[in-house]
Design an enzyme around this catalytic site. Structure first.
Site, PDB file in Angstrom:
ATOM      1  N   LYS A   1       3.921   7.463   0.443  1.00 35.96           N
ATOM      2  CA  LYS A   1       5.441   7.394   1.268  1.00 35.96           C
ATOM      3  C   LYS A   1       5.997   8.850   1.967  1.00 35.96           C
ATOM      4  O   LYS A   1       5.269   9.478   1.872  1.00 35.96           O
ATOM      5  CB  LYS A   1       7.029   7.323   0.361  1.00 35.96           C
ATOM      6  CG  LYS A   1       8.104   7.504   1.009  1.00 35.96           C
ATOM      7  CD  LYS A   1       8.997   8.128  -0.309  1.00 35.96           C
ATOM      8  CE  LYS A   1       9.614   6.233  -1.020  1.00 35.96           C
ATOM      9  NZ  LYS A   1      10.730   6.225  -1.746  1.00 35.96           N
TER      10      LYS A   1
ATOM     11  N   VAL B   1       6.252   3.383   3.763  1.00 37.99           N
ATOM     12  CA  VAL B   1       5.442   3.345   2.204  1.00 37.99           C
ATOM     13  C   VAL B   1       4.318   3.027   2.839  1.00 37.99           C
ATOM     14  O   VAL B   1       4.166   1.330   3.098  1.00 37.99           O
ATOM     15  CB  VAL B   1       5.578   2.816   1.404  1.00 37.99           C
ATOM     16  CG1 VAL B   1       5.166   2.663   0.194  1.00 37.99           C
ATOM     17  CG2 VAL B   1       7.149   3.463   0.912  1.00 37.99           C
TER      18      VAL B   1
ATOM     19  N   ASP C   1      17.468   5.591 -11.625  1.00 36.41           N
ATOM     20  CA  ASP C   1      17.598   4.722 -11.433  1.00 36.41           C
ATOM     21  C   ASP C   1      16.621   3.505 -11.984  1.00 36.41           C
ATOM     22  O   ASP C   1      15.308   3.168 -10.978  1.00 36.41           O
ATOM     23  CB  ASP C   1      17.283   4.546  -9.615  1.00 36.41           C
ATOM     24  CG  ASP C   1      17.603   3.504  -8.500  1.00 36.41           C
ATOM     25  OD1 ASP C   1      18.466   2.652  -8.875  1.00 36.41           O
ATOM     26  OD2 ASP C   1      17.297   3.784  -7.510  1.00 36.41           O
TER      27      ASP C   1
END
Length: 731
Positions: free
Chosen positions: A44, A30, A138
């Site tokens: 990224k 990143v 997540d």
């Protein structure tokens, strides 16, 4: 925090000029970038190993498109993406602030008012995510960044459309154990209600400084999530009621994200300043130490370096490295040298790259070794690294060998993120033809998924759980016997040695699911032996172990088994010694090679551990003596525990790999090795290796008899007594 760009880093990706490295992990690197309009972005860049997979590119493009649908001030926006680039990339808005995980680790729990603001704004963020037809999957402290004007929800790397099931394999757990819902822990599909449960876990962490279901091995966390109540000590009032609702086991009993937003909405909104005092700065929702931390990160983002193209001179020609890389690209090697480090250079050394450069007679390849060099796993790491270097050195000293081999060791630091990053690093190096490791269950959980995607064969000799085939059915091999078999091994040792008697079996669940599973099996088998059993279970996160040991002893048992972690087993040994108990005592097989003899002292004398791991220095076979002599010559002592198994694993892999090397060298087909290894039979130092349907070490009469060993603590060290059963039992 960030670091300077490296010479191998690009100077631009898409329309973004790269300024700094923000971190390495997950799927790639990143960078901090700046758009043509001057906006800062987190870019990224996906590692080449994943980018080579067409299926991955399709998923990546889909996920980028889905994430771009979300429009909310508390969700980091997608600024651009390209799934067709040589190295796919995704750019999102840059947030100059720490993660919630960093802030809590540095400064402790947040005050109630701050948690209410956090929960309300993240509830709004999730409501926007769900309105776009997505499920984040997540939500965790590491995916919540703290900015001066409020939090930001990041990382849609595993987000999916709510109605999209094509990309989700049945029974797979997606997310972070400890911060996912019970239905996810059971392998069921995630829904918007699952995100609300995860947000409840995040807010509990922010309130208490502890994950609500504790810490430890992933399978233990999943078990607690499904069966145990969350730890919310100290959380009271309306916030406690809101968290209880979010953390309901039944998804239908949880509020939706927007309902949670309303329920936790404070009297003041950080976007417009406090209602009662509009002059107060918007960052006032954070306690002062965290606000200063946010400000420091913001200041760092302003101290940016001048933008310079990443060009270094080729010391051999004086030409810019960019030209050299272009030339190598035409030869097919640029990605290897940029992403593979020394290993790729070794592979390239076997090629003719121009006039005057001679091609060696033998190609060179690399064996990767993934280890955890810290904590309790450090001895395993040392054994595996030493075994790999010894086996490779012996290979390279063999006359007439078809190829040379190097060793590349990567430390995964014992974390899920570290394991993922380490596996990506080795997988991206095309010179790496196989990997020994990882060495722990936790790191194998993450790394095996990466190796499966890269089709890179890896063999672990120190793990024993049996569910990795679900997501890695082809390339993950285990040469250690399954953990549950160790319960059978204890019963077999008691039977073969005539030690079967009324037994106390204490199962300490703080040791994880391994101890619980093998303990239950041992209780059943001991009863089948016709002897009385007095079992007791110690709950996690309690200090009930001494009471359990005392209760069992009070029943007049003559044998004793304690299945738990090192510190608890040492304490049990001292308690038994103080009580005058001198009968046979067994510990978990996971403690072989540990510091138990040193820590327990005189109280540890006589304890048994039964394990497939062999002390080769105690054997009198030619293979064992040769191995022990070679180890002693190279390292100055007897082989480390688990060294023989790691050594066997490497030699078995090298034997099968040699049969896949293309004529004249070149890059082998990675998958070919796995297909050969699955069918292989290999005679090692102390056991014969074959694999079952799931690429696990075959357990049979031979395995549980002459190839399983009894060790006993004597004179402050583990000493090998011999096999559980005599050689004539081999069948």
């Amino acid at each position: 925090m960030s670091e300077a760009l490296r010479p191998s880093d690009p100077s631009a990706i898409g329309g973004f000029r790269l300024l700094r490295r923000l971190g390495t992990g997950g799927m790639g690197v990143v960078y901090l970038g700046r758009s043509e309009t001057g906006a800062l972005a987190a870019v990224k860049v996906i590692r080449a190993g994943s980018g080579a997979d067409d299926g991955f590119r399709a998923r990546f493009a889909r996920e980028a498109e889905l994430a771009a649908r979300v429009d909310n001030p508390w969700v980091v926006p997608v600024l651009g993406a390209d799934a067709t680039a040589r190295e796919p990339w995704l750019a999102t808005g840059f947030v100059a602030g720490p993660s919630l995980a960093e802030a809590v680790a540095a400064h402790g729990p947040l005050p109630v008012a701050a948690v209410r603001v956090l929960g309300s704004l993240l509830g709004e963020a999730l409501a926007a995510v769900h309105a776009a037809g997505l499920v984040h999957r997540d939500v965790k402290p590491g995916n919540v960044l703290l900015a001066v004007d409020g939090p930001r929800l990041i990382d849609f790397g595993i987000a999916r459309a709510a109605d999209d099931t094509a990309l989700t394999a049945s029974g797979m757990v997606v997310g972070t154990p400890g911060f996912l819902a019970p239905e996810q822990a059971r392998g069921e599909g995630a829904t918007a209600a699952s995100d609300v449960f995860a947000l409840g876990c995040v807010l509990a962490y922010a309130s208490t400084g502890r994950p609500p279901f504790g810490t430890g091995a992933p399978d233990a966390l999943l078990y607690r999530t499904v069966h145990d109540e969350p730890g919310l000590d100290g959380v009271t009032g309306e916030l406690r009621a809101a968290l209880d609702a979010c953390l309901a086991k039944d998804p239908g009993e949880r509020p939706d994200a927007d309902g949670l937003r309303v329920r936790l909405r404070p009297a003041r909104d950080p976007r417009v300043g406090p209602v009662a005092d509009a002059a107060q700065p918007p960052s006032a929702w954070l306690p002062d130490p965290v606000a200063r931390m946010v400000a420091a990160r913001s200041a760092e983002s302003l101290a940016l370096p001048d933008i310079e193209p990443t060009v270094v001179d080729d010391p051999g020609t004086g030409q810019p490295a960019r030209q050299a890389r272009r030339r190598l690209l035409l030869a097919g090697g640029a990605l290897l040298l940029a992403g593979g480090g020394t290993g790729a250079a070794l592979w390239a050394a076997g090629r003719d790259d121009g006039p005057g450069r001679k091609t060696p007679a033998r190609p060179s390849y690399v064996l990767g070794v993934q280890v955890t060099r810290s904590g309790a796993a450090a001895p395993l790491a040392r054994a595996c690294e030493r075994a790999a270097r010894l086996a490779v050195a012996q290979h390279n000293a063999t006359a007439g060998r078809a190829f040379d081999l190097g060793v590349r060791v990567v430390d995964d630091h014992g974390t899920l993120a570290g394991a993922t990053s380490a596996a990506h690093e080795l997988a991206a190096d095309r010179a790496v033809v196989a990997v020994l490791g990882p060495v722990t269950e936790l790191t194998l959980l993450a790394a095996s998924r990466v190796y499966a995607s890269a089709k890179l064969t890896h063999v672990t000799s120190t793990t024993g759980q049996n569910d990795y085939f679900v997501w890695s059915p082809t390339v993950t091999f285990q040469t250690g016997a399954g953990d549950q078999a160790s319960g059978t091994a204890i019963a077999l040792h008691a039977l073969a040695s005539g030690l079967t008697a009324p037994a106390g079996i204490v199962i300490d669940r703080s040791g994880g699911s391994v101890e619980y599973n093998q303990g239950g099996l041992l209780v059943t088998q001991w009863r089948h032996l016709g002897a009385q059993v007095v079992p007791d279970v110690v709950a996690e996160d309690t200090d009930d172990a001494p009471a359990a040991v005392a209760s069992v002893l009070a029943r007049g048992v003559r044998d004793f088994v304690y299945l738990g972690p090192l510190d608890a087993t040492v304490r049990a040994a001292r308690q038994l010694s103080a009580a005058g108990f001198t009968g046979p005592r067994w510990m978990s097989h996971l403690l072989y090679g540990s510091e138990f003899p040193k820590l327990a002292g005189a109280a540890g004398e006589g304890w048994f551990v039964v394990t497939p791991a062999v002390d080769a220095s105690a054997l009198r076979t030619k293979a064992a003596e040769q191995f022990t002599a070679a180890w002693r010559k190279r390292y100055g002592g007897v082989p480390d525990p688990y060294g023989a198994e790691a050594y066997d694993s490497v030699l078995m892999v090298l034997r099968e790999f040699a049969r896949t090397v293309p004529s004249g060298g070149g890059r082998p087909n990675r998958l070919a090795l796995a297909l050969r290894l699955h069918k292989a039979t290999y005679q090692g130092i102390a056991r014969t290796y074959t694999f079952n349907t799931y690429n696990q070490f075959n357990i049979d009469v031979r395995t549980m008899g002459p190839e399983t060993y009894v060790h006993q603590v004597h004179d402050g060290r583990f000493r090998q007594v011999g096999p559980v059963m005599a050689k004539q039992t081999k069948g």
